[in-house]
Write an enzyme that holds these catalytic residues in place. Structure first.
Site, PDB file in Angstrom:
ATOM      1  N   ASN A 178      28.143  38.053  36.119  1.00  0.00           N
ATOM      2  CA  ASN A 178      29.137  37.610  37.096  1.00  0.00           C
ATOM      3  C   ASN A 178      28.584  37.964  38.475  1.00  0.00           C
ATOM      4  O   ASN A 178      28.631  39.118  38.884  1.00  0.00           O
ATOM      5  CB  ASN A 178      30.467  38.335  36.812  1.00  0.00           C
ATOM      6  CG  ASN A 178      31.483  38.107  37.909  1.00  0.00           C
ATOM      7  OD1 ASN A 178      31.341  37.211  38.743  1.00  0.00           O
ATOM      8  ND2 ASN A 178      32.530  38.935  37.933  1.00  0.00           N
ATOM      9  N   TRP A 179      28.083  36.964  39.153  1.00  0.00           N
ATOM     10  CA  TRP A 179      27.404  37.232  40.431  1.00  0.00           C
ATOM     11  C   TRP A 179      28.379  37.445  41.581  1.00  0.00           C
ATOM     12  O   TRP A 179      27.976  37.775  42.691  1.00  0.00           O
ATOM     13  CB  TRP A 179      26.448  36.077  40.771  1.00  0.00           C
ATOM     14  CG  TRP A 179      25.323  35.895  39.797  1.00  0.00           C
ATOM     15  CD1 TRP A 179      24.998  36.719  38.738  1.00  0.00           C
ATOM     16  CD2 TRP A 179      24.362  34.829  39.768  1.00  0.00           C
ATOM     17  NE1 TRP A 179      23.908  36.227  38.066  1.00  0.00           N
ATOM     18  CE2 TRP A 179      23.488  35.063  38.681  1.00  0.00           C
ATOM     19  CE3 TRP A 179      24.163  33.704  40.562  1.00  0.00           C
ATOM     20  CZ2 TRP A 179      22.435  34.210  38.369  1.00  0.00           C
ATOM     21  CZ3 TRP A 179      23.113  32.850  40.258  1.00  0.00           C
ATOM     22  CH2 TRP A 179      22.253  33.101  39.168  1.00  0.00           C
ATOM     23  N   LYS A 180      29.655  37.208  41.347  1.00  0.00           N
ATOM     24  CA  LYS A 180      30.680  37.374  42.391  1.00  0.00           C
ATOM     25  C   LYS A 180      30.268  36.593  43.643  1.00  0.00           C
ATOM     26  O   LYS A 180      29.669  35.526  43.527  1.00  0.00           O
ATOM     27  CB  LYS A 180      30.921  38.861  42.645  1.00  0.00           C
ATOM     28  CG  LYS A 180      31.200  39.623  41.339  1.00  0.00           C
ATOM     29  CD  LYS A 180      31.721  41.010  41.521  1.00  0.00           C
ATOM     30  CE  LYS A 180      31.963  41.641  40.152  1.00  0.00           C
ATOM     31  NZ  LYS A 180      32.619  42.935  40.226  1.00  0.00           N
ATOM     32  N   HIS A 225      39.896  37.590  36.344  1.00  0.00           N
ATOM     33  CA  HIS A 225      39.110  38.763  36.745  1.00  0.00           C
ATOM     34  C   HIS A 225      39.982  39.678  37.603  1.00  0.00           C
ATOM     35  O   HIS A 225      40.810  39.204  38.391  1.00  0.00           O
ATOM     36  CB  HIS A 225      37.861  38.319  37.523  1.00  0.00           C
ATOM     37  CG  HIS A 225      36.927  39.463  37.770  1.00  0.00           C
ATOM     38  ND1 HIS A 225      37.121  40.367  38.789  1.00  0.00           N
ATOM     39  CD2 HIS A 225      35.834  39.883  37.088  1.00  0.00           C
ATOM     40  CE1 HIS A 225      36.159  41.287  38.729  1.00  0.00           C
ATOM     41  NE2 HIS A 225      35.372  41.013  37.704  1.00  0.00           N
ATOM     42  N   GLU A 233      39.485  41.236  40.244  1.00  0.00           N
ATOM     43  CA  GLU A 233      39.440  40.995  41.693  1.00  0.00           C
ATOM     44  C   GLU A 233      40.346  39.820  42.063  1.00  0.00           C
ATOM     45  O   GLU A 233      40.938  39.798  43.144  1.00  0.00           O
ATOM     46  CB  GLU A 233      37.986  40.759  42.142  1.00  0.00           C
ATOM     47  CG  GLU A 233      37.217  42.073  42.154  1.00  0.00           C
ATOM     48  CD  GLU A 233      35.734  41.955  41.839  1.00  0.00           C
ATOM     49  OE1 GLU A 233      35.176  40.858  41.947  1.00  0.00           O
ATOM     50  OE2 GLU A 233      35.147  42.993  41.463  1.00  0.00           O
ATOM     51  N   GLU A 249      37.822  44.808  30.902  1.00  0.00           N
ATOM     52  CA  GLU A 249      37.196  45.436  32.061  1.00  0.00           C
ATOM     53  C   GLU A 249      38.177  46.429  32.693  1.00  0.00           C
ATOM     54  O   GLU A 249      39.046  46.026  33.485  1.00  0.00           O
ATOM     55  CB  GLU A 249      36.825  44.384  33.102  1.00  0.00           C
ATOM     56  CG  GLU A 249      35.862  43.336  32.604  1.00  0.00           C
ATOM     57  CD  GLU A 249      35.102  42.675  33.749  1.00  0.00           C
ATOM     58  OE1 GLU A 249      33.873  42.774  33.773  1.00  0.00           O
ATOM     59  OE2 GLU A 249      35.747  42.088  34.634  1.00  0.00           O
ATOM     60  N   GLY A 264      32.307  48.200  39.405  1.00  0.00           N
ATOM     61  CA  GLY A 264      31.605  48.428  40.669  1.00  0.00           C
ATOM     62  C   GLY A 264      31.641  49.870  41.139  1.00  0.00           C
ATOM     63  O   GLY A 264      31.313  50.162  42.287  1.00  0.00           O
ATOM     64  N   SER A 311      30.558  48.414  35.281  1.00  0.00           N
ATOM     65  CA  SER A 311      29.366  49.256  35.472  1.00  0.00           C
ATOM     66  C   SER A 311      28.438  49.280  34.269  1.00  0.00           C
ATOM     67  O   SER A 311      27.849  50.319  33.954  1.00  0.00           O
ATOM     68  CB  SER A 311      29.767  50.677  35.895  1.00  0.00           C
ATOM     69  OG  SER A 311      30.441  50.651  37.139  1.00  0.00           O
ATOM     70  N   GLY A 317      27.241  43.965  39.135  1.00  0.00           N
ATOM     71  CA  GLY A 317      26.121  44.422  39.968  1.00  0.00           C
ATOM     72  C   GLY A 317      24.759  44.321  39.290  1.00  0.00           C
ATOM     73  O   GLY A 317      23.787  43.849  39.899  1.00  0.00           O
TER      74      GLY A 317
HETATM   75  P1  PGA Z   1      30.230  45.651  37.653  1.00  0.00           P
HETATM   76  O1  PGA Z   1      31.265  44.419  37.627  1.00  0.00           O
HETATM   77  O2  PGA Z   1      29.269  45.447  36.518  1.00  0.00           O
HETATM   78  O3  PGA Z   1      29.567  45.560  39.001  1.00  0.00           O
HETATM   79  O4  PGA Z   1      31.040  46.895  37.481  1.00  0.00           O
HETATM   80  C1  PGA Z   1      31.739  43.893  36.400  1.00  0.00           C
HETATM   81  C2  PGA Z   1      32.703  42.770  36.675  1.00  0.00           C
HETATM   82  O5  PGA Z   1      33.453  42.829  37.651  1.00  0.00           O
HETATM   83  O6  PGA Z   1      32.728  41.774  35.914  1.00  0.00           O
END
Ligand code: PGA
Length: 253
Positions: A9-11, A95, A97, A167, A173, A213, A235
């Site tokens: 997931n490159w966001k 997600h 976010e 998640e 993150g 993470s 990330g």
């Molecule tokens: P992260 O993000 O690996 O940077 O913790 C995971 C995600 O939000 O899908």
């Protein structure tokens, strides 16, 4: 046996040129990897270019979100059929976010998941608790509520095109990963919920990714848990070497 599924997931990261450089590396280096499905979720503006570059490989292109309507007066939105048109085969919905910053609710996540399936794409439905909810002992109740909303109106046939991503929000993150045992406890609970909803045979086929993470150093321990079927990686998916190491850690031993 469930084939593990690892998605990057490159966001909100990477230009078209940067996205193409990364997927070219992935395509070259993951071409021969067996026993694990792989996907990447670029920003919308790079999605079509990425999908084109990935033609002829088994790496799937995924959207990071979509609107629940197919078309119309929805300024700034993109729909599941248009993501399919651009080359996506999966869409991430719900997600944390999106829930935290853009008002997604379990109900709207369910509408999005149904729209994704209606467009003949696969849906990665994200669930996970906040730290305060975990501390209050509410993790499983929160996950249940998000599953009920996110999978509302989806039948066993639709479930075949669903992946759940667990998640924990406090692990996203932050560098603070759930321990394999903490994650497995929730994954087993999710599988039991799915069995109750769709029947045990269907629940056994649904992949449940862990996210939060995930990195090369913890991927293998997490994914060797019984109910952890791959990862949603933020990330660590932005660098080819790290993401490839995570994909390789997901191979069934
Ligand atoms: P992260 O993000 O690996 O940077 O913790 C995971 C995600 O939000 O899908």
């Amino acid at each position: 046996m469930r084939t593990p599924f690892v998605v990057g997931n490159w966001k909100l990261n990477k230009t078209i040129a940067e996205s193409l450089a990364l997927v070219t590396d992935l395509k070259n280096q993951l071409g021969a990897v067996k026993g694990v499905a792989v996907g990447v979720a670029p920003v919308f503006s790079a999605l079509h270019s990425v999908a084109k570059r990935l033609e002829g490989s088994s790496i799937a292109t995924c959207g990071q979100n979509c609107h629940y309507e197919a078309s119309g007066a929805w300024t700034g939105e993109v729909s599941a059929p248009l993501l399919a048109d651009a080359g996506a085969s999966w869409v991430i919905v719900g997600h944390s976010e999106r829930r935290q910053f853009f008002g997604d609710t379990s109900e709207s996540v369910g509408k999005k998941a149904r729209a994704v399936l209606a467009a003949n794409l696969g849906a990665i439905v994200c669930v996970g608790e906040l730290l305060a909810e975990r501390d209050a002992g509410r993790t499983l109740a929160v996950v249940d509520e998000q599953l009920a909303g996110g999978l509302a109106g989806i039948d066993a046939a639709g479930a075949a095109k669903i992946v759940i991503a667990y998640e924990p929000v406090w692990a996203i993150g932050t560098g603070r990963t759930a321990t394999p045992a903490q994650a497995q406890e929730v994954h087993a609970h999710i599988r039991a919920w799915l069995a109750n909803r769709f029947g045990a045979a269907t629940a056994d086929t649904i992949r449940i990714q862990y996210g939060g993470s995930v990195k090369p150093s913890n991927a293998e321990a997490l994914m060797s848990e019984k109910d952890i079927d791959g990862a949603l990686v933020g990330g660590a998916s932005l660098e080819a070497a790290d993401f490839i190491a995570i994909v390789k850690a997901a191979r069934p031993s």
